[in-house]
Design a protein around this motif. Sequence first.
Motif, mmCIF file in Angstrom:
data_model
loop_
_atom_site.group_PDB
_atom_site.id
_atom_site.type_symbol
_atom_site.label_atom_id
_atom_site.label_comp_id
_atom_site.label_asym_id
_atom_site.label_seq_id
_atom_site.Cartn_x
_atom_site.Cartn_y
_atom_site.Cartn_z
ATOM 1 N N LEU A 145 11.558 62.790 11.027
ATOM 2 C CA LEU A 145 10.774 63.288 9.889
ATOM 3 C C LEU A 145 10.599 64.818 9.864
ATOM 4 O O LEU A 145 10.752 65.427 8.796
ATOM 5 C CB LEU A 145 9.415 62.579 9.888
ATOM 6 N N ARG B 276 0.859 52.065 6.610
ATOM 7 C CA ARG B 276 1.306 52.038 7.998
ATOM 8 C C ARG B 276 0.139 52.591 8.815
ATOM 9 O O ARG B 276 -0.279 53.730 8.611
ATOM 10 C CB ARG B 276 2.549 52.923 8.208
ATOM 11 N N TYR C 187 9.412 63.092 15.440
ATOM 12 C CA TYR C 187 8.064 62.598 15.156
ATOM 13 C C TYR C 187 7.845 61.364 16.005
ATOM 14 O O TYR C 187 8.752 60.525 16.127
ATOM 15 C CB TYR C 187 7.968 62.252 13.670
ATOM 16 N N GLN D 7 1.983 52.611 16.231
ATOM 17 C CA GLN D 7 1.614 51.827 15.048
ATOM 18 C C GLN D 7 1.022 50.485 15.470
ATOM 19 O O GLN D 7 1.552 49.822 16.365
ATOM 20 C CB GLN D 7 2.842 51.612 14.156
ATOM 21 N N HIS E 223 7.033 45.171 7.646
ATOM 22 C CA HIS E 223 6.597 44.562 8.906
ATOM 23 C C HIS E 223 5.630 43.412 8.634
ATOM 24 O O HIS E 223 4.743 43.534 7.788
ATOM 25 C CB HIS E 223 5.868 45.577 9.789
ATOM 26 N N ARG F 228 11.910 51.808 16.187
ATOM 27 C CA ARG F 228 10.662 51.333 16.782
ATOM 28 C C ARG F 228 10.959 50.793 18.170
ATOM 29 O O ARG F 228 11.933 50.060 18.351
ATOM 30 C CB ARG F 228 10.045 50.209 15.952
ATOM 31 N N LEU G 183 10.877 59.051 14.603
ATOM 32 C CA LEU G 183 11.557 59.434 13.363
ATOM 33 C C LEU G 183 12.054 60.872 13.452
ATOM 34 O O LEU G 183 11.513 61.680 14.226
ATOM 35 C CB LEU G 183 10.607 59.349 12.158
ATOM 36 N N ASP H 1 6.872 54.457 17.020
ATOM 37 C CA ASP H 1 7.835 54.881 15.992
ATOM 38 C C ASP H 1 8.431 56.219 16.398
ATOM 39 O O ASP H 1 7.696 57.133 16.786
ATOM 40 C CB ASP H 1 7.135 55.096 14.645
ATOM 41 N N VAL I 237 -1.061 54.135 11.822
ATOM 42 C CA VAL I 237 -0.388 54.878 12.892
ATOM 43 C C VAL I 237 -1.272 56.006 13.398
ATOM 44 O O VAL I 237 -1.895 56.711 12.606
ATOM 45 C CB VAL I 237 0.941 55.487 12.356
ATOM 46 N N HIS J 245 13.130 55.096 2.980
ATOM 47 C CA HIS J 245 12.956 56.545 2.916
ATOM 48 C C HIS J 245 14.146 57.245 3.538
ATOM 49 O O HIS J 245 14.982 56.615 4.208
ATOM 50 C CB HIS J 245 11.641 56.990 3.564
ATOM 51 N N HIS K 94 12.639 48.360 4.628
ATOM 52 C CA HIS K 94 12.004 47.758 5.809
ATOM 53 C C HIS K 94 10.539 47.446 5.547
ATOM 54 O O HIS K 94 9.867 48.154 4.784
ATOM 55 C CB HIS K 94 12.159 48.641 7.044
ATOM 56 N N HIS L 95 9.410 49.364 1.982
ATOM 57 C CA HIS L 95 9.793 50.658 1.409
ATOM 58 C C HIS L 95 11.058 51.152 2.105
ATOM 59 O O HIS L 95 11.519 50.559 3.075
ATOM 60 C CB HIS L 95 8.639 51.671 1.499
HETATM 61 C C1 1HN Z 1 7.203 54.752 8.190
HETATM 62 O O1 1HN Z 1 7.840 54.337 7.108
HETATM 63 C C2 1HN Z 1 6.836 53.845 9.165
HETATM 64 O O2 1HN Z 1 7.875 51.999 8.115
HETATM 65 C C3 1HN Z 1 6.203 54.291 10.312
HETATM 66 O O3 1HN Z 1 6.643 51.615 9.808
HETATM 67 C C4 1HN Z 1 5.895 55.617 10.473
HETATM 68 C C5 1HN Z 1 5.910 57.877 9.634
HETATM 69 C C6 1HN Z 1 6.219 58.773 8.686
HETATM 70 C C7 1HN Z 1 6.881 58.376 7.533
HETATM 71 C C8 1HN Z 1 7.228 57.056 7.360
HETATM 72 C C9 1HN Z 1 7.147 52.388 9.012
HETATM 73 C C10 1HN Z 1 6.231 56.537 9.487
HETATM 74 C C11 1HN Z 1 6.891 56.122 8.335
#
Ligand code: 1HN
Length: 345
Positions: free
Chosen positions: A167, A71, A93, A97, A151, A116, A165, A163, A73, A110, A149, A108
């Motif tokens: 986090l 990613r 967070y 991006q 992209h 977004r 999050l 983004d 970012v 999480h 997800h 992935h």
């Molecule tokens: C993440 O999975 C994405 O999927 C973007 O686009 C930012 C920042 C921290 C952890 C996972 C994404 C992220 C992230």
Amino acid sequence: MNDLGRLEDLPVEYVEEMRRQNLVPLWPSLRGVLPPRVPTRQTRPTHWPYQSIRPLLLRAGELTPIEKAERRVLVLANPGHGLDKMQASAAMYLGMQLLLPGEWAPSHRHTPNAVRMIVEGEGAYTTVDGEKCPMSRGDLILTPTGLWHEHGHDGSDPVVWLDVLDLPLMFYAEVSYHVNGTRQDVVPGQGDRRHAHGGVLPTPAFVRGHKDYPMLRYPWAEVKAALLDLAADEPTLEHVQITYVNPQTGADVENVLGFYALMLRPGQTLRLPARSPAQVFHVVEGAVRVQCAGAGFDLIEADTSCTPGYESVSLSNARPDAPSFVFMADESPLHRKLGVYEVRG
Ligand code: 1HN
């Protein structure tokens, strides 16, 4: 009462003996963790102008191939927390991006929840839980906790999105991790089409495959129309705002952070009362002055700022002859669940 005993008041060998036994006295630190009336906040009012982020982000596109970044970012870090913490606030967070034409950011999932907000460019999409979500300026796309997800980008110009999050909270709670996957099969159907009509919902009993998150994409065109209609229908309404909700439950779209869109009428100044959550403001259309705790920022389109909780915020539309539109994120759902949500007026 602030005159509690200090650590320095204690005999050194006593403190050392405690520390050897993994013990510390509470009273020298009590006021620090439990200050009077107002919490200690690391979150500072901060402004990230998009026009100064953009060249650095495009440079990242030249310097680091997507395969090396997964990613790509640049994190909008609040200096009050220390830049390395990658926090906009205690729970939020933010990152900008970049996806270039033809690039692929692999699948992935999480534990942190993400959304977004599309900032620039056409032709990219996110596939979330098998649903292909096209990205256009101002659209909000959810990737709630645990959903796969990835992209992709079939267009011809760079695409950038913001983004958001939870986090920092997930990391602090020691529950933040990810799992890599393989390219998802796209399943037909779009939650935003099924839920595009006000006042009617697919009858839950007959919906195949119940989903906790029935709608993953909130197109900007719909949100803007809702705000304009609300403003026209209620000419004296000061706070022209919508909340992004789960259409089946009416609850906030995600568990931790809340998301909103606000319309400021031409020339309007809106005072938001002091509330416990920190807030994020991102200008989708127009220009807005954000004032909080002695700081003032002039946001233009695609700019982002954040403000700490327990402070009032004033938002002024810098356009005298046209509305401005702001996407907002805050920590309200979290605070409500914790039982600490407050409005102080
Ligand atoms: C993440 O999975 C994405 O999927 C973007 O686009 C930012 C920042 C921290 C952890 C996972 C994404 C992220 C992230």
